[in-house]
Scaffold this active site. Sequence first.
Site, PDB file in Angstrom:
ATOM      1  N   SER A   1       2.275  -6.834  57.672  1.00 19.13           N
ATOM      2  CA  SER A   1       1.112  -7.674  57.983  1.00 19.13           C
ATOM      3  C   SER A   1       1.056  -8.981  57.202  1.00 19.13           C
ATOM      4  O   SER A   1       0.314  -9.881  57.567  1.00 19.13           O
ATOM      5  CB  SER A   1      -0.170  -6.889  57.753  1.00 19.13           C
TER       6      SER A   1
ATOM      7  N   HIS B   1      -0.566  -2.586  62.497  1.00 16.77           N
ATOM      8  CA  HIS B   1      -0.674  -3.936  63.076  1.00 16.77           C
ATOM      9  C   HIS B   1       0.113  -4.086  64.370  1.00 16.77           C
ATOM     10  O   HIS B   1       0.154  -5.181  64.939  1.00 16.77           O
ATOM     11  CB  HIS B   1      -0.209  -4.978  62.057  1.00 16.77           C
TER      12      HIS B   1
ATOM     13  N   LYS C   1      -8.142  -2.006  63.813  1.00 16.25           N
ATOM     14  CA  LYS C   1      -7.623  -3.386  63.985  1.00 16.25           C
ATOM     15  C   LYS C   1      -7.691  -3.738  65.471  1.00 16.25           C
ATOM     16  O   LYS C   1      -8.773  -4.058  65.947  1.00 16.25           O
ATOM     17  CB  LYS C   1      -6.241  -3.485  63.371  1.00 16.25           C
TER      18      LYS C   1
END
Length: 396
Positions: A185, A213, A243
């Site tokens: 990330s 991610h 996320k």
Amino acid sequence: MSKSLDTFLEKNLNELKEQGLYNEIDPVEGPNGPIIKIGGKDLINLSSNNYLGLATNDELKRIAKEATDKYGVGAGAVRTINGTLDLHVKLEEKLAEFKGTEAAISYQSGFNCNMAAISGVMDKNDAILSDQLNHASIIDGCRLSRAKIIAYKHNDMDDLRAKAKEAKESGLYNKIMVITDGVFSMDGDLAKLPEIVEIAREFDLITYVDDAHGSGVMGKGKGTVKHFGLEKEIDFQIGTLSKAIGVVGGYVAGSKQLIDWLKVRSRPFLFSTALPPGDVAAITAAIQMLIDSTELHDKLWDNGNYFKAGLEKLGFDIGHSETPITPTIIGDEKLTQQFSKRLAEEGVYAKSIVFPTVPKGTGRVRNMPTAAHTKEMLDDALAIYEKVGKELGVIN
Ligand code: PMP
């Protein structure tokens, strides 16, 4: 307060502040969308993991309210007593469908999912080969397991192979695991999963990919493992629900046997209260959206590519990201923080990331363009980047 604690805190806090390493937290006064309000001021938000804009999606808000009305605000118990609602079962079936595995188990966060899953399976008679840049929750999960931790150089497959061979041939370990982020990330680069799988086959390694991610972002939304077509090869597919999915939580997707084991042996499942019903209902619906359509995924990539091209044209060092995550590498910690502060004064919220989150001297402002941004917002942000970049001598 104890005198020794007081001395410890004062000394260490002052030291961090002097080095420019103390992270100030700015509360957000409304939804975490493409525009956020901080200190009464609207800013273009380039710092959120809400990649697809689902955290503020109206349909998901409606579903969360409906489930809250029916079930209440809390699950009421841990999963193994009577905190497993039918909603949790549905969510886990949906996660398995989404990830192409036999089964899945959910946890209260991505962070505690790593603590749960690693220490649920590995112990002091085992070894873990871990990418040097793996996320903090992976590192903590490895430590908690008490297995021997063998770090390999970031994405360096020669180093991984050599360390896997040495560990296997030593005969010291019952089980050996290789563990990596799917998407890193801080730089937006991908793990080399096809090579990792090859090495794992050669040395009988357990494979563990934390795709926090990557889900919603890679593989047309289905993740980095899907991107490489390796759903049948990876033992542990980990993800977060906080996320791209926009809510909160974490999960392991894998074989039925693995999930059955985690249900009896992973401690946050046994000893921490289950995810709340409103969240679970919203998460299940969000995953269904990703199964049904790639529209938000496509928008995310379109915006990511647009913003990257804009920054590069202005002369910024944007590293080697393979995803919409776009670092603007500044280097010096103090300059990085000053850069981020000036961006905020001009109307862009892009957080500085410095040591210890990234190595010393590689401070960066990290940008997360999302599916919810408009091109106008991105253009406005680029104009501010140009102004601040020139003012601070980061670009010419
Ligand atoms: N794993 C990775 C790779 C992450 O980047 C993060 C989030 N910072 C986590 C796990 C933790 O996830 P969560 O925020 O859902 O606890």
